[in-house]
Design an enzyme around this catalytic site. Structure first.
Site, PDB file in Angstrom:
ATOM      1  N   ASP A 134       0.935  -1.198  -0.105  1.00 50.78           N
ATOM      2  CA  ASP A 134      -0.086   0.040  -0.006  1.00 50.78           C
ATOM      3  C   ASP A 134       1.020   1.217   0.055  1.00 50.78           C
ATOM      4  O   ASP A 134       2.442   1.063   0.330  1.00 50.78           O
ATOM      5  CB  ASP A 134      -0.992  -0.028   1.304  1.00 50.78           C
ATOM      6  CG  ASP A 134      -2.019   0.901   1.150  1.00 50.78           C
ATOM      7  OD1 ASP A 134      -2.111   2.155   0.903  1.00 50.78           O
ATOM      8  OD2 ASP A 134      -3.058   0.445   1.575  1.00 50.78           O
ATOM      9  N   ASP A 157       3.235   1.594  -4.912  1.00 52.82           N
ATOM     10  CA  ASP A 157       2.253   2.213  -5.540  1.00 52.82           C
ATOM     11  C   ASP A 157       1.917   1.457  -6.825  1.00 52.82           C
ATOM     12  O   ASP A 157       2.644   1.115  -7.728  1.00 52.82           O
ATOM     13  CB  ASP A 157       2.868   3.596  -6.303  1.00 52.82           C
ATOM     14  CG  ASP A 157       1.824   4.307  -7.086  1.00 52.82           C
ATOM     15  OD1 ASP A 157       0.814   3.740  -7.651  1.00 52.82           O
ATOM     16  OD2 ASP A 157       2.028   5.540  -7.410  1.00 52.82           O
ATOM     17  N   VAL A 158       0.550   0.749  -7.028  1.00 47.10           N
ATOM     18  CA  VAL A 158       0.254  -0.312  -7.949  1.00 47.10           C
ATOM     19  C   VAL A 158       0.227   0.221  -9.631  1.00 47.10           C
ATOM     20  O   VAL A 158       0.238  -0.675 -10.022  1.00 47.10           O
ATOM     21  CB  VAL A 158      -1.433  -0.822  -7.519  1.00 47.10           C
ATOM     22  CG1 VAL A 158      -1.452  -1.366  -6.210  1.00 47.10           C
ATOM     23  CG2 VAL A 158      -2.342   0.363  -7.540  1.00 47.10           C
ATOM     24  N   ASN A 195      -6.550  -5.346  -4.637  1.00 46.92           N
ATOM     25  CA  ASN A 195      -7.744  -4.621  -3.933  1.00 46.92           C
ATOM     26  C   ASN A 195      -7.742  -3.093  -3.785  1.00 46.92           C
ATOM     27  O   ASN A 195      -8.706  -2.510  -3.940  1.00 46.92           O
ATOM     28  CB  ASN A 195      -7.756  -5.029  -2.424  1.00 46.92           C
ATOM     29  CG  ASN A 195      -8.525  -4.308  -1.528  1.00 46.92           C
ATOM     30  OD1 ASN A 195      -9.923  -4.276  -1.319  1.00 46.92           O
ATOM     31  ND2 ASN A 195      -7.955  -3.301  -0.704  1.00 46.92           N
ATOM     32  N   TYR A 235     -14.672   5.514 -12.562  1.00 45.14           N
ATOM     33  CA  TYR A 235     -14.540   4.030 -11.837  1.00 45.14           C
ATOM     34  C   TYR A 235     -15.285   2.867 -12.345  1.00 45.14           C
ATOM     35  O   TYR A 235     -14.968   2.000 -12.376  1.00 45.14           O
ATOM     36  CB  TYR A 235     -15.247   4.530 -10.500  1.00 45.14           C
ATOM     37  CG  TYR A 235     -15.098   3.442  -9.375  1.00 45.14           C
ATOM     38  CD1 TYR A 235     -14.205   3.312  -8.582  1.00 45.14           C
ATOM     39  CD2 TYR A 235     -16.556   2.834  -9.169  1.00 45.14           C
ATOM     40  CE1 TYR A 235     -14.299   2.477  -7.464  1.00 45.14           C
ATOM     41  CE2 TYR A 235     -16.475   1.939  -8.024  1.00 45.14           C
ATOM     42  CZ  TYR A 235     -15.297   1.636  -7.259  1.00 45.14           C
ATOM     43  OH  TYR A 235     -15.327   0.801  -6.201  1.00 45.14           O
ATOM     44  N   LYS A 239     -13.851  -0.523 -13.289  1.00 43.94           N
ATOM     45  CA  LYS A 239     -14.382  -1.663 -12.658  1.00 43.94           C
ATOM     46  C   LYS A 239     -14.922  -2.788 -13.550  1.00 43.94           C
ATOM     47  O   LYS A 239     -15.017  -3.887 -13.227  1.00 43.94           O
ATOM     48  CB  LYS A 239     -15.495  -1.213 -11.599  1.00 43.94           C
ATOM     49  CG  LYS A 239     -14.811  -0.507 -10.252  1.00 43.94           C
ATOM     50  CD  LYS A 239     -13.599  -1.349  -9.646  1.00 43.94           C
ATOM     51  CE  LYS A 239     -13.099  -0.679  -8.300  1.00 43.94           C
ATOM     52  NZ  LYS A 239     -12.019  -1.609  -7.834  1.00 43.94           N
ATOM     53  N   THR A 252     -16.339   4.888   1.624  1.00 46.63           N
ATOM     54  CA  THR A 252     -17.585   5.360   1.508  1.00 46.63           C
ATOM     55  C   THR A 252     -17.903   6.360   2.940  1.00 46.63           C
ATOM     56  O   THR A 252     -18.729   7.115   2.669  1.00 46.63           O
ATOM     57  CB  THR A 252     -18.491   4.090   1.894  1.00 46.63           C
ATOM     58  OG1 THR A 252     -17.940   3.063   2.870  1.00 46.63           O
ATOM     59  CG2 THR A 252     -18.594   3.292   0.438  1.00 46.63           C
TER      60      THR A 252
HETATM   61  N1  LIG Z   1     -16.375   0.627   0.061  1.00 44.75           N
HETATM   62  C1  LIG Z   1     -17.143   0.146  -0.989  1.00 44.75           C
HETATM   63  O1  LIG Z   1     -18.500   0.199  -0.745  1.00 44.75           O
HETATM   64  C2  LIG Z   1     -16.892  -0.594  -2.043  1.00 44.75           C
HETATM   65  C3  LIG Z   1     -17.696  -1.305  -2.997  1.00 44.75           C
HETATM   66  C4  LIG Z   1     -17.322  -1.905  -4.190  1.00 44.75           C
HETATM   67  C5  LIG Z   1     -15.978  -2.165  -4.582  1.00 44.75           C
HETATM   68  N2  LIG Z   1     -14.963  -1.618  -3.792  1.00 44.75           N
HETATM   69  C6  LIG Z   1     -13.662  -1.626  -3.955  1.00 44.75           C
HETATM   70  O2  LIG Z   1     -12.977  -2.545  -2.943  1.00 44.75           O
HETATM   71  C7  LIG Z   1     -11.525  -2.163  -2.814  1.00 44.75           C
HETATM   72  C8  LIG Z   1     -11.308  -1.417  -1.495  1.00 44.75           C
HETATM   73  O3  LIG Z   1     -12.251  -0.435  -1.158  1.00 44.75           O
HETATM   74  P1  LIG Z   1     -12.217   0.477   0.142  1.00 44.75           P
HETATM   75  O4  LIG Z   1     -13.499   0.950   0.228  1.00 44.75           O
HETATM   76  O5  LIG Z   1     -11.505  -0.625   1.204  1.00 44.75           O
HETATM   77  O6  LIG Z   1     -11.316   1.502  -0.076  1.00 44.75           O
HETATM   78  P2  LIG Z   1     -10.492   2.547   0.800  1.00 44.75           P
HETATM   79  O7  LIG Z   1     -10.299   3.758   0.377  1.00 44.75           O
HETATM   80  O8  LIG Z   1     -10.905   2.177   2.278  1.00 44.75           O
HETATM   81  O9  LIG Z   1      -9.026   1.767   1.018  1.00 44.75           O
HETATM   82  C9  LIG Z   1      -8.400   1.688  -0.116  1.00 44.75           C
HETATM   83  C10 LIG Z   1      -6.589   1.356   0.075  1.00 44.75           C
HETATM   84  O10 LIG Z   1      -6.081   1.577  -1.215  1.00 44.75           O
HETATM   85  C11 LIG Z   1      -4.749   2.148  -1.215  1.00 44.75           C
HETATM   86  N3  LIG Z   1      -4.388   2.631  -2.324  1.00 44.75           N
HETATM   87  C12 LIG Z   1      -4.971   3.682  -3.031  1.00 44.75           C
HETATM   88  N4  LIG Z   1      -4.290   4.073  -4.262  1.00 44.75           N
HETATM   89  C13 LIG Z   1      -2.999   3.254  -4.104  1.00 44.75           C
HETATM   90  C14 LIG Z   1      -1.998   2.783  -4.838  1.00 44.75           C
HETATM   91  N5  LIG Z   1      -1.840   3.625  -5.982  1.00 44.75           N
HETATM   92  N6  LIG Z   1      -0.993   2.028  -4.471  1.00 44.75           N
HETATM   93  C15 LIG Z   1      -1.538   1.203  -3.504  1.00 44.75           C
HETATM   94  N7  LIG Z   1      -2.393   1.324  -2.764  1.00 44.75           N
HETATM   95  C16 LIG Z   1      -3.211   2.465  -3.107  1.00 44.75           C
HETATM   96  C17 LIG Z   1      -5.125   3.319  -0.212  1.00 44.75           C
HETATM   97  O11 LIG Z   1      -4.111   3.827   0.482  1.00 44.75           O
HETATM   98  C18 LIG Z   1      -6.078   2.497   0.678  1.00 44.75           C
HETATM   99  O12 LIG Z   1      -5.301   1.757   1.922  1.00 44.75           O
HETATM  100  C19 LIG Z   1     -11.241  -0.785  -4.123  1.00 44.75           C
HETATM  101  O13 LIG Z   1     -10.908  -1.558  -5.163  1.00 44.75           O
HETATM  102  C20 LIG Z   1     -12.824  -0.462  -4.265  1.00 44.75           C
HETATM  103  O14 LIG Z   1     -13.079   0.081  -5.307  1.00 44.75           O
HETATM  104  C21 LIG Z   1     -15.341  -0.936  -2.301  1.00 44.75           C
END
Ligand SMILES: NC(=O)c1ccc[n+]([C@@H]2O[C@H](COP(=O)([O-])OP(=O)(O)OC[C@H]3O[C@@H](n4cnc5c(N)ncnc54)[C@H](O)[C@@H]3O)[C@@H](O)[C@H]2O)c1
Length: 241
Positions: free
Chosen positions: A37, A56-57, A83, A148, A152, A186
Site C-alpha cells: 500500500d 504504488d500499484v 484490492n 470508476y 471496474k 464510503t
Molecule cells: N467500499 C465500498 O463500498 C466498495 C464497493 C465496491 C468495491 N469496492 C472496492 O474495494 C476495494 C477496496 O475499497 P475500500 O472501500 O476498502 O477503499 P479504501 O479507500 O478504504 O482503501 C483503499 C486502499 O487502497 C490504497 N491505495 C490507493 N491507491 C493506491 C495505490 N496507487 N497504490 C497502492 N495502494 C493504494 C489506499 O491507501 C487504501 O489503503 C477498492 O478496489 C474499491 O473500489 C469498495
C-alpha cells in the site's frame, strides 16, 4: 483458523477498509501476508505474520521489486488480492483527463500490472490464486463515477482473460463484486450517495469489510480449487434487483 496455512499472500490497499479486513482474516487463517500500500497499517494490531511493503500499484518497476522481495524471502507467492482502489464521482462530460487517468491507472492498470507481476512465480510453481476487486458499479450503471465504472468493468474482463489464458499453468483468477461497504472510501462519500445505495440494497444495510474479506478467504483457499474466471457477488442482494 487454518484455511490458508502455509500460503504467502500479497494484499494491495491493505492498510484500511476491505484490504485491511482481508489481511487480518488471511493472517487469522494461517497465511503470511504482505500488505502492499502507499500507507502503512498498524502492524502491531495485525500480528507477527503480517508485514508492510510500500507499493504504488501503478508502478511496474515497484511491482517487480515487491514480487522479487516476497519470493526471495518466502520462496513463493500463492495469493494476490488486487484490492487497492480510488474513486472519482464525475460523469463523462465533467471528468478531467487527469482524474480519468488517475482512476484508470489505479483501478484498471494497477490490476493488470499486479496480475502480470504475480504470474512469474505463480506460473513457475504451477499454482496461485489472484483475486480482483471490482464493484457493483462495474456491473450496473450509476450517475457520474464514469472512470470508476469503466475501470471496474474492465477488471471483470481482465479476470476472465487471465483465467482462461493461464488456467493450464495452475493459476486461478476470480473477481469479487462488493455492493456497499463501510470503509474509509464510503466514509468520504456524500451521505446522500450512501443512503441511496443502501436504500437499493435488499438486506437494508451496508456490508462490513469482513463480509467481503470472507469471500477472499474462500477464493484464496484450496476450497475453491475448481473456481476460476468467476465472479463472487457480495452485495446484500443489490444486483438481484
Ligand atoms: N467500499 C465500498 O463500498 C466498495 C464497493 C465496491 C468495491 N469496492 C472496492 O474495494 C476495494 C477496496 O475499497 P475500500 O472501500 O476498502 O477503499 P479504501 O479507500 O478504504 O482503501 C483503499 C486502499 O487502497 C490504497 N491505495 C490507493 N491507491 C493506491 C495505490 N496507487 N497504490 C497502492 N495502494 C493504494 C489506499 O491507501 C487504501 O489503503 C477498492 O478496489 C474499491 O473500489 C469498495
Amino acid at each position: 483458523m487454518n484455511r490458508l496455512t502455509d500460503k504467502v499472500a500479497v494484499v494491495t490497499g491493505g492498510a484500511m477498509g476491505i484490504g485491511l479486513a482481508t489481511a487480518q482474516l488471511f493472517a487469522d487463517e494461517g497465511a503470511t501476508v504482505v500488505v502492499a500500500d502507499l500507507t502503512k497499517p498498524d502492524l502491531d494490531a495485525l500480528g507477527p505474520t503480517v508485514e508492510y511493503a510500500e507499493l504504488d500499484v501503478t508502478d511496474e518497476a515497484a511491482w517487480a521489486g515487491l514480487v522479487a522481495d516476497v519470493t526471495s524471502e518466502y520462496g513463493r507467492l500463492d495469493v494476490l488480492v488486487n484490492n487497492a482502489g480510488v474513486i472519482d464521482y464525475a460523469g463523462i462530460a465533467e471528468v478531467t483527463p487527469e482524474d480519468w487517468a488517475r482512476v484508470i491507472g489505479v483501478d484498471q492498470t494497477g490490476v493488470f500490472l499486479g496480475i502480470r507481476a504475480a504470474l512469474g512465480p505463480m506460473r513457475a510453481q504451477r499454482a496461485g490464486s489472484i483475486i480482483n476487486l471490482s464493484s457493483a458499479w462495474g456491473v450496473v450503471g450509476s450517475e457520474g463515477v464514469a472512470a470508476y465504472q469503466a475501470a471496474k468493468g474492465a477488471v471483470r474482463g481482465l479476470t476472465r482473460n487471465a483465467a482462461i489464458t493461464y488456467a493450464t499453468d495452475g493459476v486461478r483468477v476470480n473477481t469479487v463484486i462488493p455492493g456497499w461497504v463501510t470503509t474509509p472510501l464510503t466514509d468520504r462519500q456524500p451521505p446522500e450517495k450512501n443512503a441511496e445505495v443502501i436504500a437499493l440494497t435488499p438486506l437494508g444495510y451496508g456490508a462490513a469489510p469482513r463480509d467481503i474479506a470472507w469471500g477472499c478467504v474462500y477464493l484464496a483457499s484450496d476450497e475453491s480449487r475448481y473456481v476460476t474466471g468467476s465472479e463472487l457477488v457480495i452485495d446484500g442482494g443489490l444486483l438481484a434487483r
